[in-house]
Scaffold this active site. Structure first.
Site, short mmCIF file in Angstrom:
data_model
loop_
_atom_site.label_atom_id
_atom_site.label_comp_id
_atom_site.label_asym_id
_atom_site.label_seq_id
_atom_site.Cartn_x
_atom_site.Cartn_y
_atom_site.Cartn_z
N GLU A 68 16.75 3.81 46.68
CA GLU A 68 17.22 5.13 46.24
C GLU A 68 17.79 5.95 47.37
OE1 GLU A 68 14.36 3.78 45.20
OE2 GLU A 68 14.56 3.72 43.02
N HIS A 78 5.84 8.61 36.24
CA HIS A 78 7.01 8.43 35.37
C HIS A 78 7.13 9.56 34.36
CE1 HIS A 78 6.84 4.32 36.93
NE2 HIS A 78 8.01 4.08 36.40
C1 LIG Z 1 11.24 3.60 43.49
C2 LIG Z 1 11.40 3.00 42.15
N1 LIG Z 1 12.63 2.67 41.76
C3 LIG Z 1 12.84 2.11 40.55
C4 LIG Z 1 11.78 1.88 39.70
C5 LIG Z 1 12.00 1.30 38.30
N2 LIG Z 1 11.57 -0.07 38.28
C6 LIG Z 1 10.31 -0.39 37.91
S1 LIG Z 1 10.00 -2.01 38.12
C7 LIG Z 1 11.57 -2.30 38.66
C8 LIG Z 1 11.96 -3.67 39.07
C9 LIG Z 1 11.09 -4.12 40.17
O1 LIG Z 1 11.43 -5.39 40.56
P1 LIG Z 1 10.45 -6.25 41.46
O2 LIG Z 1 10.09 -5.47 42.67
O3 LIG Z 1 11.10 -7.56 41.67
O4 LIG Z 1 9.13 -6.39 40.59
P2 LIG Z 1 8.97 -7.10 39.17
O5 LIG Z 1 9.24 -6.08 38.13
O6 LIG Z 1 9.92 -8.23 39.12
O7 LIG Z 1 7.55 -7.54 39.14
C10 LIG Z 1 12.31 -1.14 38.69
C11 LIG Z 1 13.72 -1.04 39.11
C12 LIG Z 1 10.50 2.27 40.15
N3 LIG Z 1 9.41 2.12 39.38
N4 LIG Z 1 10.35 2.80 41.38
#
Ligand SMILES: Cc1ncc(C[n+]2csc(CCOP(=O)(O)OP(=O)(O)O)c2C)c(N)n1
Ligand SMILES: Cc1ncc(C[n+]2csc(CCOP(=O)(O)OP(=O)(O)O)c2C)c(N)n1
Ligand SMILES: [Mg+2]
Ligand SMILES: [Mg+2]
Lengths: 335, 341, 341, 335
Positions: free
Chosen positions: B60, B128
């Site tokens: 971000e 959230h």
């Molecule tokens: C700082 C932040 N940015 C975006 C999100 C929204 N978000 C939640 S999970 C996710 C994907 C995360 O990917 P990864 O780290 O690979 O974990 P996975 O969901 O695959 O377990 C996103 C973009 C968030 N929760 N926090």
């Protein structure tokens, strides 16, 4: 394991392992799986508030790592945290009660799926801001070092989290100061819709460790024992004061990103291929191949795990709903 | 005319500006291939291609900074945060850079940048559920836009994109009329009626800094934004049957704030309730109370009633969340207090 | 008794707590070897060693997170930001993590963490001049401490360290009585008098949430913090010779806020001026006005006068900076307005 | 150049170079030096408001890099930014007027030393939040790519800045998307009091580039031509669409961190050793050794540079003081 694309199958090599450890790991993976399967149905009924993220298919990472820890070692988790909690012995009853927003929940109904916490079990919290748990686990490692407690701290996070600046800052400090920290990248190939290659200039995530002068290794994350071995070595290094390790565990989330998300961005063949490498099935096959347990015994463990989750649901349903002003007791520490 | 939800309205405004002006680009997580977590950027990658719609890593602070750099050099970026709760990860880039560059350069640099995303409490726990606008109302150098209806949202996003300042554009999840990333059905709220959902297809701009009196009344004024506007309108309608005439003012933008329209309403009714979903302490409602104190003190026949989120992180349990966030009943009670005091 | 500056007072409070409690540690940039950019951690590395005093890389988000993790697991970290302007780099860790963990865990986690550093406008331009307390007053789950005198600073830092919540501890550069990192002479301000500089050597704690009436008066109340308190006192003294009796209330902590003491003063004088160095819009002064509206409306004989920084990033040029930040003359004019309205 | 500790001396190799380029570089380095030397005295007189950070001893980095750019290429700078501005042709008069908080200043007196900006010269701003300019330059590179302008964007920052998360996030995206960006680490050995080894787990900062799948190289930052050559290659790569480059330039700040800061944390021998490797003296020696210019000619350039700064001071003193409410015109773009 060299690339993210060579998906491994076949039995896990269980030869020469402590049968009690194997049974415990098998049981924990089953509990995590069953917990989330049941959640899925509970969400369909709309009995459940909020949302949740399933780690179905990723259980070997949580269970493999935590099996190498002591009870008083600490972990941080993510939005996709149920399996970590199960592995770390957070009671299923407390977890399920939390999902139902009950007073008896592990967070008294204040946290929910994305914030499961259990200080009695060294589970420092699930942080639903991607990457946010990484420095917090690092701080727990610093604390262990200052207090001379001999504890290690583990941070679980996803392949998407490595692109947050906080990953960079925390790993640099951990290595600079030789903190007893272990970083587990659960590389499930996607961050929501984004593949690793679409979001990381260097898709070999373990190799990023070199920028912090830290060992980095990649393991088959669907082989609970391969994960366990890597974690055990890292724990040993950490306890000796030799500093942190970065472990990339290659795995796959079989389901969508959250609740009912359809994951249409993934090729069907890819999903099928990974399903065929299911970590629990591979573990079961390995136990049988090594003669540690017969199918009938595994079925008993399966039934026990299912029963435990069923009991947890019954327990949760019998608990007390959180009241409108319960939260007032938790705003600041003196309340 | 058509009735579309707020998500579709924001999308339409963005698409029309992107067609009209090749310097408009979009950056954010899952905004391309996936079409945005709440589908606000649906199909935009297909129409505009990857040089206009950038699927970013989860970074971000980084992609906000990229947006700033692009804004300084001829583009008009729109940066999406998947939830506005994550804008804190980029806070330095927003507060110390984007908001200050114009002044620090003695007016030589312009930063035409829209920062947008969803917010609001919908049962997802403390990380959230927040309403972030108060932090940015307190950040000079930025504009803060808080549309409550699809009609306003389309006209305001178009103005935000055309504006030469960094603009925070706040969208409430419960107003989207679109599904959440979990893939469930569209979120909604029982207070939301069809108000202002007639959205013209042709592009139109609503100037920033102009409030809208969403309902005329004589006895008391409610000032409310976003979801709270709809709850205020529900209260007003209910009270009408009881013979109370409630005026409802929607500031639409918090910075700049249309003090004139607010003051005119207060001068008419002499009794005011301010409602905001953000944290009460030092938040939007506090500023509205202070503004009314500054400009309308002698018009007041009773203290301004402040209704805003309790001073607490937002709890997960629905019963507690409801207690924290202002409900129709809370607003109604405040109106009755304003009338009886 | 001794007269020491605010920097020395904060340092003494920290050192005494570190001697008494081995779980207290310090983290920050240049806090060890260099002794802190404003020398507040002078010699602490020598006394306590590198396991207690951590010289960090320039990684504000990271070392804030480390502080949180350490706080969750048995330590009581004090995190220094070289200037509080840099806390925005760590905003997610402060707002989304530190402030929320206690509630999210259902009260099971405690985060005894002090976040401290210098702030205030001293001719260094927009990125080194801000007053940040408004953002954190708007962040439930945290406490916000704003000492104006060395006496208060020592007693409050000791309480902050002993507190089980994250506490933002704000220090004003012009109150330090210590040199800046440029190596020049100590910064100062002509309004600052010797008030409260008698600082006992033995440790003592001033409870958080208790305001202090720094000057008794009958005609009008000024509520002010940090540097502004001193300017308010200068105004009060000046007006005394003109026959106006000014009461000056120092809240000392903004969260929790001692509403009782404020309300008692308003009930006595019926006229109020609130003064804060942070940005006016949706800032500390706005909250003070709103609090007075909520609790003391019927005691007011005139609108509360709000005096705070102009709604702008802070300009470099000294003449403009002075125009933005409330000066003695601005406060005096506001008092006269409050009296004549 | 392999380690941060082998301090290079001796003449810069000026053979076979365009004499006009050499003279221009020499002049620019002298102007930057003289600008800051005069500032130092002006601050002693307290005629000057605010503070400032000198880059004395680091001039070869700014001038070497910018000499490889076109006029419409863009840069971002830091709290220690005077030399970057001089190199990028920001008029000395405007810079000096800004230091004096005059209306004619490059930022109309609103920015000051730490925020010098000149859009006409592609100087996008000095950002005094460590690391903050890195993603901003990256965004300028993205913009150049989208607009097809052929511009490159350069970000200057210090050795301390590499530990900010923003460095990590920006470099990943630049590499992922092959943006025409160049990252210059001015490794002057210290971040305020902290040595590189005290703050970076991997003190070989150029090597961090590998974590982003980006070329990283280390150059003698006190050799303006070595810097120039490295920058020229990086510019060529960037313009061809081959993506970003990370360049670590080893140098030293001869003075304290800011204004009168005494820098007591540095060994005297170390300071002396670096003084003996002064980039301007080495460049002068190189020009003479290569027969490009005689001492007398160099003295004339020195005198010209001094005169230019003297004139800038006289100009600045003759300018109009910023008024109390000047700032009102600059809060938002429409004012
Ligand atoms: C700082 C932040 N940015 C975006 C999100 C929204 N978000 C939640 S999970 C996710 C994907 C995360 O990917 P990864 O780290 O690979 O974990 P996975 O969901 O695959 O377990 C996103 C973009 C968030 N929760 N926090
Ligand atoms: C985010 C942030 N943290 C801390 C500071 C305070 N500070 C200013 S310069 C500096 C040292 C920077 O070191 P480096 O990046 O090596 O640049 P140098 O000063 O050596 O040129 C510090 C800590 C700041 N300005 N911004
Ligand atoms: Mg993932
Ligand atoms: Mg440096």
């Amino acid at each position: 394991m060299n690339t993210a694309t060579e998906i491994l199958r076949g039995p896990v090599d269980c030869g020469g392992r402590d049968p009690a450890l194997l049974r415990r790991m098998f049981r924990k993976m089953l509990e995590a799986r069953e917990f989330e399967e049941q959640l899925y149905y509970l969400f369909l009924t709309t009995a459940m508030p909020g949302t949740m993220h399933q780690a179905v298919g990723q259980e070997a990472v949580a269970v493999g790592v935590v099996s190498a820890l002591n009870a008083d070692d600490t972990i941080t988790s993510t939005h996709r945290g149920h399996a970590h909690c199960v592995a770390k012995d957070v009671p299923l009853n407390d977890m399920m009660a939390e999902m139902f927003a009950k007073r008896e929940g592990s967070c008294r109904g204040m946290g929910g799926s994305m914030h499961l916490t259990d200080f009695d079990k060294g589970m420092l919290g699930a942080f639903a801001i991607v990457g946010a748990g990484i420095p917090i686990a690092t701080g727990a490692a610093l604390s262990a070092k200052v207090r001379g407690s001999g504890q290690v701290a583990v941070s679980f996070f996803g392949d998407g989290a490595v692109n947050e600046g906080i990953f960079h800052e925390a790993l640099n400090m951990a290595s600079l100061w030789n903190l007893p920290a272990i970083y587990i990248i659960e590389n499930n190939q996607y961050a929501l819709s984004m593949t690793v290659a679409e979001s990381s200039a260097l898709p070999d995530l373990a190799a990023r460790a070199s920028a912090y002068n830290m060992p980095g290794l990649r393991v088959d994350g669907n082989d609970a024992l391969a994960v366990y071995d890597a974690a055990r070595d890292a724990v040993e290094r950490a306890r000796k004061g030799d500093g942190p390790t970065l472990i990339e565990a290659l795995t796959y989330r079989i389901r969508g990103h959250a609740r009912f998300e359809a994951a249409g961005y993934r090729p069907a063949e890819e999903v099928e291929a990974w399903k065929a490498g299911d970590p629990i099935e591979r573990f079961a096959a390995g136990m049988i191949a090594a003669g540690v347990a017969a199918e009938i015994e595994l079925n008993q463990i399966r039934a026990d795990a299912e029963k435990a989750v069923e009991d947890a649901i019954a327990y949760a349903e019998s608990c007390t709903d959180v009241g409108a002003d319960d939260y007032l007791a938790y705003i600041t520490a003196e309340n | 005319m058509r009735e579309i939800g707020l998500a579709a309205a924001v999308r339409e405004g963005m698409v029309q500006e992107m067609r009209a002006d090749p310097s408009v680009i979009v950056l954010g997580e899952d905004v391309g291939k996936f079409g945005g977590a709440f589908h606000v950027t649906h199909d935009m990658l297909d129409e505009f291609g990857p040089d206009r719609v950038w699927d970013t890593p989860i970074s971000e602070a980084g992609f906000t900074g990229l947006g700033i750099g692009a804004a300084l050099t001829g583009l008009r970026p729109i940066v999406e945060y998947q939830y506005l709760d994550f804008i804190y990860c980029a806070m330095d880039q927003v507060v110390n850079q984007a908001a200050k560059i114009h002044l620090m350069s003695g007016g030589r640099a312009k930063t035409p940048l829209v920062l947008r995303g969803p917010q609001g409490a919908t049962g997802r726990g403390a990380q959230h559920s927040q309403s972030v606008e108060g932090y940015f109302m307190h950040t000079p150098g930025m504009k803060v836009v808080v549309p409550a209806t699809p009609y306003d949202a389309k006209g305001l996003i178009i103005s935000a994109i055309r504006d030469d300042n960094p603009v925070l554009f706040v969208e409430h999840k419960l107003l989207y009329g679109a599904a959440s990333p979990g893939g469930g059905k569209a979120l909604s709220d029982s207070a939301i009626q069809a108000i202002g959902m007639d959205v013209p297809e042709a592009p139109y701009a609503i100037p920033l800094g102009v409030a809208d009196v969403k309902r005329q009344g004589e006895d008391v004024t409610i000032i409310a934004t976003l979801l709270m506007l709809h709850r205020a309108l529900a209260v007003a309608e209910g009270l009408e049957t009881e013979g109370v005439s409630v005026e409802v003012v929607d500031p639409r933008t918090l910075a700049p704030l249309d003090v004139e329209t607010i003051a005119a309403s207060v001068a008419k009714t002499n009794r005011v309730v301010v409602v905001s979903e953000d944290v009460s302490r030092a938040g939007v409602a506090a500023e509205l109370v202070a503004t009314i104190n500054d400009h309308c003190f002698y018009d007041l026949e009773a203290p301004v009633q402040r209704v805003a989120a309790a001073n607490t992180p937002i709890p997960f349990a629905p019963a507690s969340e409801r207690h924290v966030i202002p409900q129709v009943g809370d607003i109604r009670a405040a109106v009755l207090r304003a009338l009886s005091d």
